[in-house]
Design a protein around this motif. Structure first.
Motif, short mmCIF file in Angstrom:
data_model
loop_
_atom_site.label_atom_id
_atom_site.label_comp_id
_atom_site.label_asym_id
_atom_site.label_seq_id
_atom_site.Cartn_x
_atom_site.Cartn_y
_atom_site.Cartn_z
N ILE A 198 4.29 7.03 26.02
CA ILE A 198 3.55 8.30 26.14
C ILE A 198 4.49 9.42 26.59
N GLY A 207 -7.52 1.89 32.92
CA GLY A 207 -7.54 3.28 32.47
C GLY A 207 -8.70 4.10 33.00
N ILE A 208 -9.64 3.48 33.70
CA ILE A 208 -10.79 4.22 34.23
C ILE A 208 -10.32 5.10 35.39
N ASP A 259 -1.70 0.19 26.99
CA ASP A 259 -2.05 1.60 26.81
C ASP A 259 -3.04 2.11 27.85
N PRO A 260 -4.12 1.37 28.13
CA PRO A 260 -5.04 1.89 29.16
C PRO A 260 -4.36 2.06 30.52
N ALA A 278 -1.16 2.46 31.04
CA ALA A 278 -0.19 3.56 30.90
C ALA A 278 -0.90 4.91 30.95
N SER A 279 -2.11 4.97 30.43
CA SER A 279 -2.90 6.20 30.52
C SER A 279 -3.07 6.62 31.98
N VAL A 281 0.56 7.58 33.50
CA VAL A 281 1.04 8.90 33.07
C VAL A 281 0.11 9.99 33.60
N GLY A 282 -1.18 9.68 33.70
CA GLY A 282 -2.10 10.64 34.34
C GLY A 282 -1.64 10.96 35.75
#
Lengths: 434, 434
Positions: free
Chosen positions: B21, B135-136, B304-305, B307-308, B311-312
C-alpha cells in the motif's frame, strides 16, 4: 488545563442531548479532549420554555450573534436543522474564527462547497459525524480509520424511519400507510414524513458519504432517487418468498465507467448483514480495496445517539485532531478532479419485476419475448395460481427475477410491456443486491 | 509538502501488505496524511529471500538498529509479532524519538504499561489499530468516534480462526478436529493453533479493548478464559435447536460490583448480529451510555485487511493526529485508578447445561433438586428419546437452559451433580448471551 468554550445553537432533541453529556459528564469529556470543555451559550427560539436539562452556568439567549461575536467561544455547535438560517450561522461562525460541529445533512449536501471554502479560508474545522448514521462513527471510519483504502462500494441504510416502516411491513404484514402511522405514533416519523419516505434525506446523506469516500461533489438533485412511499406490500411478500428483504438503500459503486450513485428500495439477500437490520437502525457496508468487506451498525437517530456523535466531534475539535483531519481531507475543494458519474440509465443490476397480467395462455411468452429482445435474461419466475381478481377479467401477478441488465434496456422493455393489452397495471421494478 | 520516513520491521504477510500500500498507493497515502510518506527501510530476517512486493528505493536490512539509529526515520512499524524482540524494538524506537505503529496484541497485552510509559516519556505516539479486529477500525471507534460515551458492555468475536472452525462445525456438522484441519488447509489456522483455539489470542485482544474502553489494566492471565478446543459437536447442535449459535466471545461488562471480563464459547441468540457472523470474520458489539447499541464487522486477519489498519495508523501518525490521541487517551498510565474486576465466581449469566445421565425415572428430578437448592432456576429442558447408547447402561443427554445464575452457585451445583452415580460423564456448561 486549557479550556475551550462551546456555543450550542439549538436546544431541541439533539441539542438537549448534547447539553446533557457536556454538563453531566464534563469530567469524562475533559479527560478525552485533554482540556476542559465549557458549555458557555445555548441559543434557543423561546427563552422561557422549560427544558429537561440543567443549564447551570450556561447563558441562554435567543440571539445567535451574541455567540458568534463572543471571542471566548471556540466551537459553535449547529443543531437547529433546516438550511437557510443554519447556513448563515455556520458561515458567520467560521468567518469569526470558530470551529463548527454540525448535524445538518441537508446543509452540507446542498452547500458543502461554500461552507468548506469558508472553513479553509479561516483555517477552522467543520466536524459533521452526526450528519450521517446517527451515533455510528462512519464519518470517522471513512475519513480516518479506513484512510489507507480506496472505497470500492458502499451500500447503506441511512434513514431509520424508512427502515422501521419496512420492518413493520415485512414482519407484521402492515400496508405502508399503517406502518407509517405506527412510526409516527412512536415518534420515529415526523408529522410530515415526506423528506424521509421519498428518499431525499437518504440522498443528502449519500451526497456526504460520496464526498468523503470518492471526493465526488454531487448535488443531491443529481442522485437518482426513489422512496418507499409507493411500495406495495405484495412486493415485500414476493421478495420474502425469493429469499430477500426490501431495504431503502443508498448505493455508491466505483465502476470502470464512473461512479454509480442512487437511492432506491432494493431487494437484499436475507442472511447478509444489511438485510437483517431491523427497526429504526442504520447500517453502512463499506468495501475497501485493502480492508475488504466491513459493516457498521447502530441507531440512526434519537437524542442520545446523535448527541454521542455531536459530543464526539466536540472532543475531536477540542483535542486538536479535527482541524488536522479537515485540512487533509480537503472536502468539497474547488480544485478536486470531478469524479465522473455513471449515467443512471447505464447502471447495471439484477432486477425484480412484477407484472399484473391477464390469466391467459401465451402471456408469459409475450413478456419473455420482449425481455429477450432487449438482452435481458430471466433468472427465475414466480407465478401462483390466483391473484387479485377483478370479477370479469381475471388478473394474476407474475414475478420475474432477471440476471444482470442495463437499466436503459430494462426501462425500454418495461415501456413496451406496459403498452400490451394483456398487462393490466403498470409493472413494478426494483433493483436486487446480493 | 513535508515528508515523513518509515522503517518497516518485518516483511511477513502483514509487512508485505503494508509495504504494497505504501509503495503502490503512495499518492493516496500522501493525500490523506497531508505529507509524503516514504518507506525508507524494510527490516527482514533473510535479505536474499524473494518477495512479491516491489521495494524500489527501499533499503532492505537485517539489522533493526540501522533503522532505530537513523535520525531521518519518523515512524517505526513493528509487524514481526512475538514478544521479546518486538518489545526491545518498540522501546528502543520510542526512546530514539520515533513514533511506533504496531500490530502486536501479545506485546501490548503483556507490556502495555512499560511501552506506554516510554511513549509518554518520549512524547511519541503508539498506534495499534491492527492489534485488534484486523481491518475493523475499532480502536479508533473506541478512542475517538465514541469518545463521548462510557462503554457499558462489549462483546466481540476477535479470532477469525475460531470463528471459521465454529462455522464449519455448525453449518457442515464437522467435528472440531476436522474443522481445524480445514482451517489449516485454507491458511486460516497456524500449524500450531494453540494460542488461537485455547482463547489466549482473544484474551490478549480483550485486555487491549478493556484498557481502551474501561481503562482497566488487566494482565491477560487474570482474564478467565476457555477455548473452543474441547467443544463437542453435540452442544452446537443442541444450541441450534434452542435457537442459538455458539461463538467464542470476548466479554466485558460494567456491573455495579466491578468489571466483568472473560473469554469463553457462549450461546448467542440467532438473528442478533454477533450470532450471524460466519467464517473468518471478526465483529465487535459495543453498547455505550449515549450511543446505545453499535456493531462493527470485518475481516479479522489476512495481509490486506491488517495492512489497511497498519497504514491507516501510519497516516494517522503522519497527519499528527495519533500523538494528540495518545496524549489524551493516556493508556496504561500508572496513575489511573484501577478498575475493580468482578471476581469470576460472581459473574451472572444464563447458562446452557448438558448432562449425560442414566435413562431412569427420577433422574431429572434429582438434578432439578440440586439446581433448585443452589437457587438456580430452569428456563427450559430438552430431552430426546434416545442418546448415545453404551450397550448395557443406556445414557441419555439432558439439556437445561437456566435463568440468570451466579457462576459460584452454578459451579457448586455442577460439582454435586457430577458426583451422582446416575451422571455418566462430566457435565458441559456454557454461558448464554441474548
Amino acid at each position: 488545563m486549557e479550556q475551550v468554550s462551546v456555543g450550542l445553537v439549538g436546544l431541541g432533541t439533539v441539542g438537549a442531548g448534547a447539553a446533557r453529556i457536556l454538563t453531566e459528564h464534563a469530567d469524562r469529556v475533559a479527560r478525552r479532549a485533554g482540556r476542559k470543555v465549557r458549555l458557555k451559550w445555548a441559543v434557543v427560539r423561546d427563552a422561557r420554555k422549560s427544558r429537561d436539562v440543567a443549564l447551570d452556568g450556561v447563558r441562554v439567549t435567543t440571539d445567535v450573534d451574541q455567540v458568534i461575536n463572543d471571542p471566548e467561544v471556540d466551537i459553535v455547535v449547529e443543531v437547529i436543522g433546516g438550511v437557510d438560517a443554519a447556513r448563515r450561522i455556520v458561515l458567520a461562525s467560521l468567518a469569526a474564527g470558530k470551529h463548527v460541529v454540525t448535524a445538518n445533512k441537508a446543509l452540507l449536501a446542498e452547500h458543502g462547497p461554500e461552507i468548506f471554502a469558508q472553513a479553509r479560508a479561516s483555517d477552522r474545522a467543520v466536524a459533521f459525524e452526526a450528519s450521517v448514521g446517527g451515533g455510528i462513527p462512519i464519518v470517522n471510519a471513512l475519513g480516518v480509520g479506513l484512510a489507507a483504502n480506496q472505497v470500492q462500494n458502499l451500500s447503506a441504510i441511512l434513514n431509520g424511519t424508512c427502515n422501521y416502516i419496512l420492518t413493520q411491513m415485512t414482519l407484521e404484514g402492515l400496508p405502508y400507510a399503517d406502518a407509517l402511522a405506527a412510526a409516527q405514533t412512536l415518534g420515529y416519523a415526523e408529522a410530515d414524513p415526506t423528506l424521509d419516505v421519498d428518499g431525499t434525506d437518504t440522498a443528502h446523506k449519500l451526497a456526504i458519504l460520496a464526498q468523503l469516500a470518492f471526493k465526488a461533489g454531487v448535488p443531491t438533485a443529481a442522485i437518482p432517487r426513489q422512496g418507499i412511499d409507493r411500495l406495495q406490500l405484495a412486493d415485500l411478500k414476493y421478495a420474502g418468498e425469493l429469499g430477500y428483504a426490501v431495504k431503502l438503500l443508498a448505493l455508491a459503486k466505483l465502476t470502470g465507467s464512473g461512479l454509480e450513485l442512487r437511492v432506491a428500495p432494493v431487494l437484499v439477500k436475507r442472511g447478509t448483514p444489511l438485510a437483517e437490520v431491523r427497526g429504526p437502525y442504520n447500517a453502512i457496508r463499506v468495501v475497501g480495496d485493502a480492508v475488504g468487506d466491513t459493516f457498521f451498525y447502530g441507531r440512526g437517530a434519537g437524542a442520545d445517539p446523535t448527541a454521542s456523535a455531536v459530543v464526539g466531534d466536540v472532543i475531536d475539535v477540542a483535542a486538536g485532531r479535527a482541524l488536522l483531519t479537515s485540512r487533509v481531507l480537503d472536502l468539497w475543494s474547488a480544485d478536486q478532479a470531478p469524479t465522473p458519474l455513471l449515467p443512471s440509465n447505464q447502471i447495471k443490476s439484477r432486477y425484480y419485476l412484477r407484472f399484473s397480467i391477464a390469466d391467459r395462455p401465451g402471456v408469459i411468452a409475450a413478456l419473455a419475448h420482449i425481455l429477450g429482445e432487449k438482452g435481458i435474461s430471466i433468472a427465475s419466475v414466480i407465478q401462483h395460481d390466483s391473484g387479485d381478481d377483478d370479477s370479469d377479467r381475471k388478473t394474476v401477478p407474475l414475478v420475474i427475477m432477471t440476471h444482470m441488465a442495463i437499466e436503459e434496456n430494462l426501462r425500454s422493455a418495461l415501456r413496451e410491456i406496459d403498452r400490451l393489452d394483456i398487462v393490466r397495471a403498470p409493472s413494478v421494478c426494483l433493483g436486487v443486491e446480493e
